[in-house]
Scaffold this active site. Structure first.
Site, short mmCIF file in Angstrom:
data_model
loop_
_atom_site.label_atom_id
_atom_site.label_comp_id
_atom_site.label_asym_id
_atom_site.label_seq_id
_atom_site.Cartn_x
_atom_site.Cartn_y
_atom_site.Cartn_z
N HIS A 11 -2.34 6.28 4.84
CA HIS A 11 -0.85 6.13 5.05
C HIS A 11 -0.45 7.53 4.53
CE1 HIS A 11 -1.20 2.16 6.13
NE2 HIS A 11 -0.71 1.57 5.21
N CYS A 23 0.90 -1.30 0.06
CA CYS A 23 -0.06 0.09 0.00
C CYS A 23 0.77 1.12 -0.15
CB CYS A 23 -0.84 -0.09 1.17
SG CYS A 23 -0.54 -0.62 2.76
N1 LIG Z 1 -4.64 -3.80 5.30
C1 LIG Z 1 -4.05 -3.24 4.32
O1 LIG Z 1 -3.87 -2.25 4.15
C2 LIG Z 1 -3.34 -4.22 2.97
C3 LIG Z 1 -2.99 -3.22 2.10
C4 LIG Z 1 -2.08 -4.04 0.89
C5 LIG Z 1 -2.28 -5.43 0.96
N2 LIG Z 1 -2.59 -6.07 2.03
C6 LIG Z 1 -2.67 -7.50 2.01
O2 LIG Z 1 -3.90 -7.98 1.92
C7 LIG Z 1 -4.14 -9.14 2.46
C8 LIG Z 1 -5.21 -9.02 3.36
O3 LIG Z 1 -4.94 -8.28 4.46
P1 LIG Z 1 -6.10 -7.71 5.51
O4 LIG Z 1 -5.32 -6.70 6.09
O5 LIG Z 1 -7.35 -7.70 5.04
O6 LIG Z 1 -5.77 -9.10 6.42
P2 LIG Z 1 -6.84 -9.50 7.63
O7 LIG Z 1 -7.62 -8.36 8.05
O8 LIG Z 1 -6.27 -10.27 8.65
O9 LIG Z 1 -7.88 -10.46 7.01
C9 LIG Z 1 -7.44 -11.70 6.52
C10 LIG Z 1 -8.63 -12.64 5.65
O10 LIG Z 1 -7.98 -13.81 5.43
C11 LIG Z 1 -9.16 -14.99 6.02
N3 LIG Z 1 -8.11 -16.07 6.40
C12 LIG Z 1 -7.12 -15.99 7.25
N4 LIG Z 1 -6.56 -17.15 7.43
C13 LIG Z 1 -7.11 -17.99 6.34
C14 LIG Z 1 -7.39 -19.33 6.10
N5 LIG Z 1 -6.43 -20.24 6.62
N6 LIG Z 1 -8.11 -19.83 5.07
C15 LIG Z 1 -8.82 -19.14 4.56
N7 LIG Z 1 -8.78 -17.64 4.93
C16 LIG Z 1 -8.28 -17.27 5.98
C17 LIG Z 1 -9.62 -14.15 7.19
O11 LIG Z 1 -10.55 -14.79 7.73
P3 LIG Z 1 -11.36 -14.56 9.14
O12 LIG Z 1 -11.66 -13.31 9.34
O13 LIG Z 1 -12.29 -15.86 9.12
O14 LIG Z 1 -9.86 -14.80 10.14
C18 LIG Z 1 -9.77 -12.69 6.68
O15 LIG Z 1 -11.13 -12.82 5.92
C19 LIG Z 1 -2.80 -9.66 2.87
O16 LIG Z 1 -2.05 -10.23 2.41
C20 LIG Z 1 -2.22 -8.26 3.15
O17 LIG Z 1 -0.63 -8.34 3.38
C21 LIG Z 1 -3.38 -5.41 3.01
#
Ligand SMILES: NC(=O)c1ccc[n+]([C@@H]2O[C@H](COP(=O)([O-])OP(=O)(O)OC[C@H]3O[C@@H](n4cnc5c(N)ncnc54)[C@H](OP(=O)(O)O)[C@@H]3O)[C@@H](O)[C@H]2O)c1
Length: 339
Positions: free
Chosen positions: A234, A151
């Site tokens: 950010h 991001c």
């Molecule tokens: N947050 C940001 O600003 C941002 C920006 C750019 C990229 N990213 C990337 O985007 C991705 C998601 O980020 P996030 O911030 O949304 O993370 P998050 O809030 O931790 O969400 C993760 C999601 O994946 C699911 N999940 C976790 N373990 C799993 C498994 N073993 N099998 C199936 N589903 C599973 C979770 O389900 P549950 O809710 O049921 O646990 C949740 O829906 C990451 O790779 C991160 O690095 C994030």
């Protein structure tokens, strides 16, 4: 488009997944047909299980969506062609190649495949030509994976793309990153309340690597990334050494005339907006713009001893994540059509 393209969201309950659910609820080209989360939520109604952290109401149309298991055959039976991935990198590393091998078109936020030579890190305003890399993955005979950037890098790439022509020699970047960047539930409130955390694992390395791949440039990059007690958006302080001597007025003009040419539904008319007021930009503007959260805001532009400095604001979960992925899928649909 007569008929909408059916899409899936993997990781629909996380911070990024929630933005997908919100932005896809009334998308002109895409229709949600499948949503997954971790195993404990399978079979539950979305509204009953998600902890909704967006600063606005959940769209009515997603409330009753049933959370499903990760099952490629079931996705295909539901008519899914495009899969948006908001999975943690270690889960994405397993799932995304399988989806591609099964002919699906994957748009991922995870870092796990970003550095593969045949996988583009796409930002349509900056490097749409890198979409040709999907042919190296076997498209159109097979599926493909297109990633979006970290991001912080997305915001940086947007501000730098129109300045590439001046020759970017060095980049010095200090970030002030919101807690939503760590996902949900993310950091403990004990750690982040009234505090700043001066280390985000892997972040500085990602920025250094990704800005070079996205913009096809080779500057020296010096970063510090810091987590701050802010919910969304950010902020980044940037200093540049350029090959050419440039005036600040030229840079403002470059930002004001920077456009994405293919007229995608999620591309703002002005993708980078400069604000001259000394108090601009601030994270509280993260959801500004149309589409909301897709504009990168710049401000505090100055020149000192030949160096160019400015601040920028990127909405990390919209332009920096789900919104960027949706825009990437729109770019593919526009450029290749869907077979
Ligand atoms: N947050 C940001 O600003 C941002 C920006 C750019 C990229 N990213 C990337 O985007 C991705 C998601 O980020 P996030 O911030 O949304 O993370 P998050 O809030 O931790 O969400 C993760 C999601 O994946 C699911 N999940 C976790 N373990 C799993 C498994 N073993 N099998 C199936 N589903 C599973 C979770 O389900 P549950 O809710 O049921 O646990 C949740 O829906 C990451 O790779 C991160 O690095 C994030």
């Amino acid at each position: 488009m007569d008929k909408k393209i059916k899409v899936a969201v993997m990781g629909a309950t996380g911070a990024v997944g929630q933005v997908f659910m919100w932005m896809l609820a009334d998308h002109p080209w895409f229709e949600l047909a499948y949503a997954t989360a971790s195993a404990s939520r399978v079979g539950l109604q979305y509204a009953s299980t998600v902890h909704w952290v967006m600063p606005f109401e959940m769209p009515k149309s997603v409330r009753d969506v049933e959370v499903k298991e990760f099952n490629i055959e079931a996705m295909k039976e539901a008519g899914v062609k495009i899969v948006f991935s908001a999975l943690p990198a270690e889960v994405a590393r397993e799932a995304e190649p399988q989806l591609r091998d099964n002919g699906l078109y994957v748009f991922s936020n995870a870092a796990s495949m970003r550095y593969d030579n045949n996988v583009p890190i796409l930002i349509p305003e900056t490097n749409v030509e890198q979409l040709d890399l999907i042919k190296d993955q076997g498209y159109p005979e097979s599926g493909f994976v297109v990633t979006n950037a970290n991001c912080v890098t997305t915001g940086l790439a947007m501000a730098l793309a129109p300045l590439r022509k001046y020759g970017i020699k060095n980049i010095v970047l200090h970030s002030y990153q919101s807690v939503s960047g760590a996902g949900y539930p993310g950091l403990s409130s004990f750690d982040i309340t009234d505090n700043c955390i001066p280390f985000i694992k892997g972040e500085e390395e990602k920025i250094e690597k990704e800005i070079k791949k996205i913009l096809s440039i080779a500057p020296e990059v010096y970063c510090y990334t810091v987590r701050v007690p802010v919910m969304f958006g950010h902020l980044e302080a940037v200093w540049l050494d350029l090959e050419q001597d440039v005036e600040v007025e030229d840079i403002i003009n470059d930002w004001n005339t920077f456009k994405e040419v293919s007229d995608l539904p999620s591309t703002p008319e002005l993708p980078v907006e400069y604000g001259a007021d000394n108090t601009f930009p601030q994270p509280k503007y993260a959801f500004w713009g149309k589409p909301s959260g897709m504009v990168v805001y710049t401000g505090r532009l100055k020149k000192k001893n030949g160096k160019i400095g400015f601040l920028l604001l990127v909405n990390n979960i919209v332009k920096g994540a789900a919104g960027g992925s949706i825009q990437n899928a729109e770019a593919v649909v526009k450029r290749f059509g869907l077979i």
